[in-house]
Scaffold this motif. Structure first.
Motif, PDB file in Angstrom:
ATOM      1  N   GLY A   1      11.198  -0.558  -2.878  1.00  0.00           N
ATOM      2  CA  GLY A   1      10.927  -0.640  -1.521  1.00  0.00           C
ATOM      3  C   GLY A   1      12.186  -0.002  -0.798  1.00  0.00           C
ATOM      4  O   GLY A   1      11.866   0.494   0.462  1.00  0.00           O
ATOM      5  N   ARG A   2      13.225  -0.357  -1.094  1.00  0.00           N
ATOM      6  CA  ARG A   2      14.465  -0.007  -0.263  1.00  0.00           C
ATOM      7  C   ARG A   2      14.627   1.472   0.019  1.00  0.00           C
ATOM      8  O   ARG A   2      14.984   2.153   0.963  1.00  0.00           O
ATOM      9  N   ARG A   3      14.314   2.096  -1.011  1.00  0.00           N
ATOM     10  CA  ARG A   3      14.332   3.532  -1.085  1.00  0.00           C
ATOM     11  C   ARG A   3      13.119   4.068  -0.100  1.00  0.00           C
ATOM     12  O   ARG A   3      13.431   5.351   0.369  1.00  0.00           O
ATOM     13  N   ARG A   4      12.058   3.408   0.114  1.00  0.00           N
ATOM     14  CA  ARG A   4      11.151   3.914   1.041  1.00  0.00           C
ATOM     15  C   ARG A   4      11.378   2.993   2.315  1.00  0.00           C
ATOM     16  O   ARG A   4      10.200   2.979   3.395  1.00  0.00           O
ATOM     17  N   GLY A   5      12.396   2.345   2.836  1.00  0.00           N
ATOM     18  CA  GLY A   5      12.598   1.661   4.019  1.00  0.00           C
ATOM     19  C   GLY A   5      12.202   0.438   4.081  1.00  0.00           C
ATOM     20  O   GLY A   5      11.785   0.078   5.334  1.00  0.00           O
ATOM     21  N   VAL A   6      11.788  -0.113   3.083  1.00  0.00           N
ATOM     22  CA  VAL A   6      11.516  -1.708   3.159  1.00  0.00           C
ATOM     23  C   VAL A   6      12.535  -2.531   2.903  1.00  0.00           C
ATOM     24  O   VAL A   6      13.006  -2.759   1.787  1.00  0.00           O
ATOM     25  N   ALA A   7      12.859  -3.174   3.941  1.00  0.00           N
ATOM     26  CA  ALA A   7      14.330  -4.061   3.902  1.00  0.00           C
ATOM     27  C   ALA A   7      14.340  -5.217   3.011  1.00  0.00           C
ATOM     28  O   ALA A   7      15.157  -5.339   2.323  1.00  0.00           O
ATOM     29  N   HIS A   8      13.217  -5.702   3.057  1.00  0.00           N
ATOM     30  CA  HIS A   8      12.977  -6.989   2.267  1.00  0.00           C
ATOM     31  C   HIS A   8      11.554  -7.021   1.526  1.00  0.00           C
ATOM     32  O   HIS A   8      10.677  -7.637   1.751  1.00  0.00           O
TER      33      HIS A   8
ATOM     34  N   HIS B   1       0.822  -1.056   0.006  1.00  0.00           N
ATOM     35  CA  HIS B   1       0.011  -0.003  -0.207  1.00  0.00           C
ATOM     36  C   HIS B   1       0.917   1.267  -0.007  1.00  0.00           C
ATOM     37  O   HIS B   1       0.391   2.375  -0.599  1.00  0.00           O
ATOM     38  N   GLU B   2       2.086   1.164   0.622  1.00  0.00           N
ATOM     39  CA  GLU B   2       2.748   2.272   0.494  1.00  0.00           C
ATOM     40  C   GLU B   2       3.720   2.494  -0.720  1.00  0.00           C
ATOM     41  O   GLU B   2       4.054   3.474  -1.156  1.00  0.00           O
ATOM     42  N   LEU B   3       4.141   1.378  -1.277  1.00  0.00           N
ATOM     43  CA  LEU B   3       4.786   1.284  -2.626  1.00  0.00           C
ATOM     44  C   LEU B   3       3.918   1.451  -3.780  1.00  0.00           C
ATOM     45  O   LEU B   3       4.388   1.678  -5.028  1.00  0.00           O
TER      46      LEU B   3
END
Length: 288
Positions: free
Chosen positions: A186-193, A131-133
């Motif tokens: 994802g990683r640019r938005r702080g989602v590690a995996h 939902h964030e990405l």
């Protein structure tokens, strides 16, 4: 890698199968085997939960050049229309999926398989914090393709990203590029995996089946061994003896009744079967 019988916390508990080979009635694969896909819709064993009741679908290639498609929000175990269809339709290539939603609405357009042109696609797993990405991911979809996105799932968004990145001419490369893009967003938005997946894709000639996780804890995936070997092991099984030796199944969770019939697809790899091909190759999304 999650051990057999368990999945990493948060793993979507969909189950699916892909078959390519001699034409078969759908019921031979969906209903008749011990621990069939329909049984797995209630009694899955290799994951967090046991029930996959948020809809079901089948896509098949038979006599027509394009794939047929049936999707329903009914739980597979009680879907009378699916049972009727399975006893009448014969296919040389079959995708079947039983769904357990991780948050997207239970509606027909969110049920797998998804279809675009000659392609079928189905997915078990998730894009973390989709939902964030979602906005960033969908903005990358080719504008020509975008109007054909009908549902709200991460799985369909993933499919249309793969189409955008060249699924038609380079299926493994397109899925790798799509996953690399998703991981970068994802990683640019702080989602590690960001990614956990098993995916099946087909153009009606071959099946590509992928197993991968950004964290290295992928959902389970298995392929059937050589049919000639199974015929020798089970000389009394009439279904086996009606199959071409190059017939293959790829499944989230093995059927019962044929001990020794299954090999696990390794993590971070993909299988390609059909038209004489039978390979397991590494899956390496490019860094974003």
């Amino acid at each position: 890698m999650a051990p057999h019988g368990r999945a990493a916390l948060g793993d979507r508990m969909c189950r699916w199968l892909a078959y390519i080979g001699s034409p078969l009635l759908l019921e031979e694969l969906l209903y008749k085997p011990p621990h069939s896909l329909i049984d797995q819709s209630l009694h899955a064993q290799l994951g967090v939960g046991t029930t996959n009741g948020d809809g079901a679908g089948v896509g098949w290639y038979g006599e027509q050049p394009a794939a047929g498609l049936y999707r329903s929000i009914e739980p597979a175990w009680g879907d009378r229309n699916l049972r009727e269809l399975a006893g009448q339709v014969t296919a040389r290539l079959l995708f079947a999926h039983v769904r357990a939603s991780t948050g997207a609405a239970v509606q027909q357009t969110n049920c797998h398989p998804f279809r675009y042109g000659q392609w079928l696609w189905m997915h078990n797993g998730s894009i973390a914090r989709f939902h964030e990405l979602k906005r960033d991911l969908l903005l990358a979809v080719d504008p020509v393709l975008y109007p054909d996105i009908l549902g709200s799932t991460d799985s369909e968004a993933f499919f249309f990203l793969a189409l955008t990145f060249g699924l038609d001419h380079d299926p493994p490369g397109a899925v790798e590029r799509a996953v690399g893009f998703i991981e970068g967003v994802g990683r640019r938005r702080g989602v590690a995996h960001p990614m956990r997946m098993t995916v099946a894709a087909s153009n009606g000639q071959r099946v590509w089946a992928f197993r991968y996780s950004s964290a290295g804890r992928s959902a389970t995936l298995f392929h059937s061994i050589n049919v000639a070997t199974l015929k020798a092991q089970y000389p009394g099984n009439p279904i086996l003896h009606d199959l071409h030796d190059d017939s293959r199944l790829v499944v989230s969770e093995p059927f019962g009744g044929l001990a020794g019939a299954w090999q696990e697809v390794p993590d971070a790899s993909y299988a390609v079967v059909g038209q004489g091909e039978d390979q397991i190759l590494p899956f390496k999304p490019p860094p974003a």
